[in-house]
Motif scaffolding. Structure first.
Motif, PDB file in Angstrom:
ATOM      1  N   GLY A  94     -70.379  10.352  64.421  1.00  0.00           N
ATOM      2  CA  GLY A  94     -71.053  10.217  65.709  1.00  0.00           C
ATOM      3  C   GLY A  94     -72.374  10.954  65.682  1.00  0.00           C
ATOM      4  N   ASP A  95     -72.579  11.840  66.646  1.00  0.00           N
ATOM      5  CA  ASP A  95     -73.811  12.628  66.702  1.00  0.00           C
ATOM      6  C   ASP A  95     -73.682  13.964  65.993  1.00  0.00           C
ATOM      7  N   GLU A  96     -72.532  14.204  65.372  1.00  0.00           N
ATOM      8  CA  GLU A  96     -72.297  15.484  64.733  1.00  0.00           C
ATOM      9  C   GLU A  96     -72.257  15.339  63.216  1.00  0.00           C
ATOM     10  N   HIS A  97     -72.284  16.498  62.555  1.00  0.00           N
ATOM     11  CA  HIS A  97     -72.088  16.554  61.110  1.00  0.00           C
ATOM     12  C   HIS A  97     -71.002  17.582  60.814  1.00  0.00           C
ATOM     13  N   PHE A  98     -69.985  17.150  60.042  1.00  0.00           N
ATOM     14  CA  PHE A  98     -68.930  18.056  59.636  1.00  0.00           C
ATOM     15  C   PHE A  98     -69.218  18.560  58.227  1.00  0.00           C
ATOM     16  N   VAL A  99     -69.002  19.855  58.009  1.00  0.00           N
ATOM     17  CA  VAL A  99     -69.095  20.421  56.668  1.00  0.00           C
ATOM     18  C   VAL A  99     -67.704  20.317  56.045  1.00  0.00           C
ATOM     19  N   VAL A 100     -67.581  19.520  54.983  1.00  0.00           N
ATOM     20  CA  VAL A 100     -66.252  19.191  54.459  1.00  0.00           C
ATOM     21  C   VAL A 100     -66.161  19.514  52.967  1.00  0.00           C
ATOM     22  N   THR A 101     -64.907  19.641  52.525  1.00  0.00           N
ATOM     23  CA  THR A 101     -64.623  19.730  51.093  1.00  0.00           C
ATOM     24  C   THR A 101     -63.481  18.788  50.783  1.00  0.00           C
ATOM     25  N   ARG A 102     -63.489  18.186  49.601  1.00  0.00           N
ATOM     26  CA  ARG A 102     -62.480  17.180  49.228  1.00  0.00           C
ATOM     27  C   ARG A 102     -61.976  17.486  47.818  1.00  0.00           C
ATOM     28  N   ILE A 103     -60.667  17.434  47.632  1.00  0.00           N
ATOM     29  CA  ILE A 103     -60.090  17.699  46.317  1.00  0.00           C
ATOM     30  C   ILE A 103     -59.053  16.621  46.007  1.00  0.00           C
ATOM     31  N   VAL A 108     -53.762  11.150  39.313  1.00  0.00           N
ATOM     32  CA  VAL A 108     -54.232  11.314  40.685  1.00  0.00           C
ATOM     33  C   VAL A 108     -53.371  10.440  41.600  1.00  0.00           C
ATOM     34  N   VAL A 109     -52.772  11.066  42.583  1.00  0.00           N
ATOM     35  CA  VAL A 109     -51.919  10.320  43.517  1.00  0.00           C
ATOM     36  C   VAL A 109     -52.509  10.277  44.924  1.00  0.00           C
ATOM     37  N   GLY A 110     -53.606  10.950  45.128  1.00  0.00           N
ATOM     38  CA  GLY A 110     -54.223  10.952  46.451  1.00  0.00           C
ATOM     39  C   GLY A 110     -55.336  11.975  46.517  1.00  0.00           C
ATOM     40  N   ALA A 111     -55.759  12.315  47.747  1.00  0.00           N
ATOM     41  CA  ALA A 111     -56.825  13.302  47.925  1.00  0.00           C
ATOM     42  C   ALA A 111     -56.639  13.996  49.260  1.00  0.00           C
ATOM     43  N   LEU A 112     -57.170  15.217  49.326  1.00  0.00           N
ATOM     44  CA  LEU A 112     -57.036  16.043  50.510  1.00  0.00           C
ATOM     45  C   LEU A 112     -58.422  16.450  50.986  1.00  0.00           C
ATOM     46  N   GLY A 113     -58.670  16.305  52.303  1.00  0.00           N
ATOM     47  CA  GLY A 113     -59.961  16.680  52.854  1.00  0.00           C
ATOM     48  C   GLY A 113     -59.832  17.718  53.935  1.00  0.00           C
ATOM     49  N   PHE A 114     -60.727  18.709  53.910  1.00  0.00           N
ATOM     50  CA  PHE A 114     -60.743  19.764  54.919  1.00  0.00           C
ATOM     51  C   PHE A 114     -62.091  19.769  55.634  1.00  0.00           C
ATOM     52  N   VAL A 115     -62.082  19.908  56.938  1.00  0.00           N
ATOM     53  CA  VAL A 115     -63.302  20.150  57.695  1.00  0.00           C
ATOM     54  C   VAL A 115     -63.475  21.662  57.774  1.00  0.00           C
ATOM     55  N   LEU A 116     -64.411  22.191  56.974  1.00  0.00           N
ATOM     56  CA  LEU A 116     -64.607  23.641  56.947  1.00  0.00           C
ATOM     57  C   LEU A 116     -65.239  24.131  58.243  1.00  0.00           C
ATOM     58  N   PHE A 117     -66.286  23.399  58.678  1.00  0.00           N
ATOM     59  CA  PHE A 117     -66.947  23.736  59.941  1.00  0.00           C
ATOM     60  C   PHE A 117     -67.256  22.435  60.664  1.00  0.00           C
ATOM     61  N   ASP A 118     -67.175  22.498  61.968  1.00  0.00           N
ATOM     62  CA  ASP A 118     -67.545  21.302  62.720  1.00  0.00           C
ATOM     63  C   ASP A 118     -68.983  21.374  63.205  1.00  0.00           C
ATOM     64  N   ARG A 119     -69.736  22.395  62.757  1.00  0.00           N
ATOM     65  CA  ARG A 119     -71.146  22.506  63.081  1.00  0.00           C
ATOM     66  C   ARG A 119     -71.886  22.952  61.809  1.00  0.00           C
ATOM     67  N   ALA A 120     -72.931  22.254  61.489  1.00  0.00           N
ATOM     68  CA  ALA A 120     -73.695  22.615  60.285  1.00  0.00           C
ATOM     69  C   ALA A 120     -74.389  23.960  60.443  1.00  0.00           C
ATOM     70  N   ARG A 121     -74.471  24.465  61.713  1.00  0.00           N
ATOM     71  CA  ARG A 121     -75.148  25.741  61.933  1.00  0.00           C
ATOM     72  C   ARG A 121     -74.442  26.888  61.202  1.00  0.00           C
ATOM     73  N   HIS A 122     -73.151  26.703  60.910  1.00  0.00           N
ATOM     74  CA  HIS A 122     -72.441  27.743  60.178  1.00  0.00           C
ATOM     75  C   HIS A 122     -73.006  27.928  58.772  1.00  0.00           C
ATOM     76  N   LEU A 123     -73.686  26.904  58.294  1.00  0.00           N
ATOM     77  CA  LEU A 123     -74.285  26.981  56.963  1.00  0.00           C
ATOM     78  C   LEU A 123     -75.755  27.386  57.028  1.00  0.00           C
ATOM     79  N   LYS A 124     -76.181  27.909  58.166  1.00  0.00           N
ATOM     80  CA  LYS A 124     -77.595  28.210  58.359  1.00  0.00           C
ATOM     81  C   LYS A 124     -78.173  29.106  57.266  1.00  0.00           C
ATOM     82  N   PRO A 125     -77.517  30.230  56.880  1.00  0.00           N
ATOM     83  CA  PRO A 125     -78.100  31.059  55.809  1.00  0.00           C
ATOM     84  C   PRO A 125     -78.279  30.285  54.503  1.00  0.00           C
ATOM     85  N   LEU A 126     -77.250  29.486  54.150  1.00  0.00           N
ATOM     86  CA  LEU A 126     -77.342  28.708  52.921  1.00  0.00           C
ATOM     87  C   LEU A 126     -78.432  27.654  53.026  1.00  0.00           C
TER      88      LEU A 126
END
Length: 513
Positions: free
Chosen positions: A101-110, A119-137
């Motif tokens: 939508g209008d947002e960006h999720f910071v995600v990781t997938r393994i 490989v039998v599947g994959a797992l996804g995590f939403v680390l942050f629901d706001r990209a602002r958490h990655l502001k320093p990076l």
């Protein structure tokens, strides 16, 4: 050695635990921790269909609960998800921005693997629901990107042509004509061959042609063929593949042709190119593609070539040291750059411009030349042309004390030939007889110069510059022949002109012996 109670904890993790047991105990702990800390978790099977979704994730994307997403393809629920790619490749995607939508999720997938490694599947995590958490990076990334962009701009600026055709100073007929031809050549995208003596300004004109052409925003790359060792010319022009030869860089190295892609490549002293490399250069010019040294892949090019030489290429072709087909390929638009001797009337303007530039670079006040010094400069043969003139003026700037520099001081910098040429200029200004400056005393020329300074004979008539120059040339010719014992070949060499040019001047001045 036995284990004490301190070797165990409430989760059953003990010292020396087997990898299998560790995995069985640690994985649930890891999953529970990530699921609790993350903003949402989703798992898919081998077909990328959702097999589990946390209620937190479901709520975030507008579903009633995680159960309502089960069995659906991941893209139906999360259109921008890349879990299917992780399943197919078996490679994790550790940090990514996923739009929703209008947002960006910071995600990781393994990827999820069975005991046999499949490989039998994959797992996804939403680390942050706001990209602002990655502001320093992101700020650090932005700084690195800005630094890279600045470096690229500086590199591009270094490859830009500095001069325009207007920088070719002179209003003489030959200077005006070469500038007209250069402007015409700039409107065409054909290969240009600049011919002329060393120091006449061939590279300046090449830059001017580039800057007036449709390629002006592209790079201008110059290579002096005479300055590159024969064993490195091919790598310099065409580049190298990784490890193409012993001692080569492990990374691929771009050649000058690829660096000039989209712009202009200036090949100075093209007459010094060896025959084997002439063949390769011809192919590049004809095919507009380059094959780096040690590679079997060709790369397309969009490069305009401007070549320059001070040698007689037709003579080189006749003797077999330069390929005729390459000469014809280069000689599409041929421009002959005039020597300084052919445009002596431009010397005054050149001296003024050069002195201003020398002063600006050195931080000193511009040097001033007296009229007799300018006349002396106009009488020189200038075998090194404008480059030699600039070198002389730089030395004059360093040696000058104060006030205008006169012909006597300038003659000392020029050496013996300059002193000889200074005699008739001074004598003509002093009103002396045509050959009065050829006295027997060695210092007669210097006496004439001192007598010819503006303060020495105020109010006397001015000798036309053309007459003074003609007289200076006539005396210089006679002095050179006398000094060389009548050997015309040696005299021509000492004067810095060709033997044919010497014969023509002797005939012009009526000197028969």
């Amino acid at each position: 050695m036995g284990l004490s109670a301190a070797d165990l904890d409430e989760n059953g993790l003990k010292i020396g635990i087997s990898p299998e047991h560790f995995r069985a105990v640690a994985m649930p702990l890891l999953f529970d921790h990530l699921n609790a800390q993350c903003e949402g978790t989703v798992a898919v099977n081998r077909q990328a269909r959702i097999v589990w979704m946390s209620d937190k994730y479901a709520s975030k994307i507008g579903l009633a609960d995680g159960h309502s997403a089960l069995g659906r393809e991941i893209e139906d629920v999360l259109p921008a998800s890349r879990l299917r790619e992780v399943v197919d490749s078996g490679e994790p995607s550790l940090l990514d921005l996923m739009p929703f939508g209008d947002e960006h999720f910071v995600v990781t997938r393994i990827p999820l693997r069975a005991d046999d490694g499949q490989v039998v599947g994959a797992l996804g995590f939403v680390l942050f629901d706001r990209a602002r958490h990655l502001k320093p990076l992101m700020e650090k990334y932005g700084r690195l990107q800005a630094r890279l962009a600045e470096t690229e701009r500086a590199l591009l600026q270094a490859r830009r042509a500095r001069y325009t055709i207007a920088n070719f100073i002179g209003t003489s007929a030959v200077a005006t004509e070469i500038k007209r031809q250069a402007r015409r050549a700039a409107q065409l995208d054909a290969t240009v061959l600049l011919r002329g003596e060393t120091g006449t300004g061939k590279e300046l004109l090449a830059q001017g042609i580039h800057n007036l052409s449709a390629r002006a925003n592209g790079p201008f790359v110059a290579v002096n063929m005479a300055a590159v060792p024969d064993n490195l010319v091919e790598a310099e022009l065409f580049g190298t593949a990784p490890g193409a030869f012993t001692g080569a860089d492990r990374k691929a190295r771009l050649g000058k042709f690829e660096l000039a892609n989209g712009g202009t490549l200036f090949l100075d002293e093209i007459g010094d190119l060896s025959l084997p490399l002439q063949v390769k250069l011809l192919r590049v010019l004809q095919e507009q593609q380059v094959e780096p040294l040690g590679s079997n892949q060709v790369r397309p090019l969009d490069v305009r070539v401007i070549a320059a030489t001070h040698v007689d290429l037709e003579a080189r072709v006749a003797e077999g040291s330069f390929r005729a087909d390459l000469f014809y390929r280069l000689n599409v638009l041929a421009l002959r750059v005039p020597s300084l001797r052919e445009r002596r009337e431009d010397i005054g303007a050149l001296v003024e411009a050069l002195l201003d530039d020398i002063a600006a670079r050195s931080g000193q006040r511009p040097l001033e030349l007296a009229d007799d010094a300018l006349a002396l400069l106009a009488a020189q043969p200038w075998p090194g042309n404008v480059r030699q003139l600039r070198n002389l003026l730089e030395r004059a700037q360093l040696s000058a004390d104060s006030g205008p520099l006169d012909a006597a001081a300038l003659a000392a910098l020029l050496g013996t030939a300059g002193a000889v040429l200074a005699m008739p200029v001074a004598a003509a200004r002093a009103g002396a007889a045509p050959d009065a400056s050829l006295g027997a005393r060695p210092d007669a020329g210097q006496d004439a110069i001192r007598a010819a300074t503006p303060d020495a004979r105020p109010g006397e008539g001015v000798v036309p510059l053309a007459d003074a120059l003609a007289h200076a040339e006539r005396v210089a010719l006679r002095a050179a022949l006398q000094a060389c014992g009548g050997n015309r070949r040696l005299a021509a060499s000492r004067l810095g002109i060709s033997r044919a040019g010497l014969y023509a001047k002797l005939q012009q001045h009526g000197i028969t012996r």
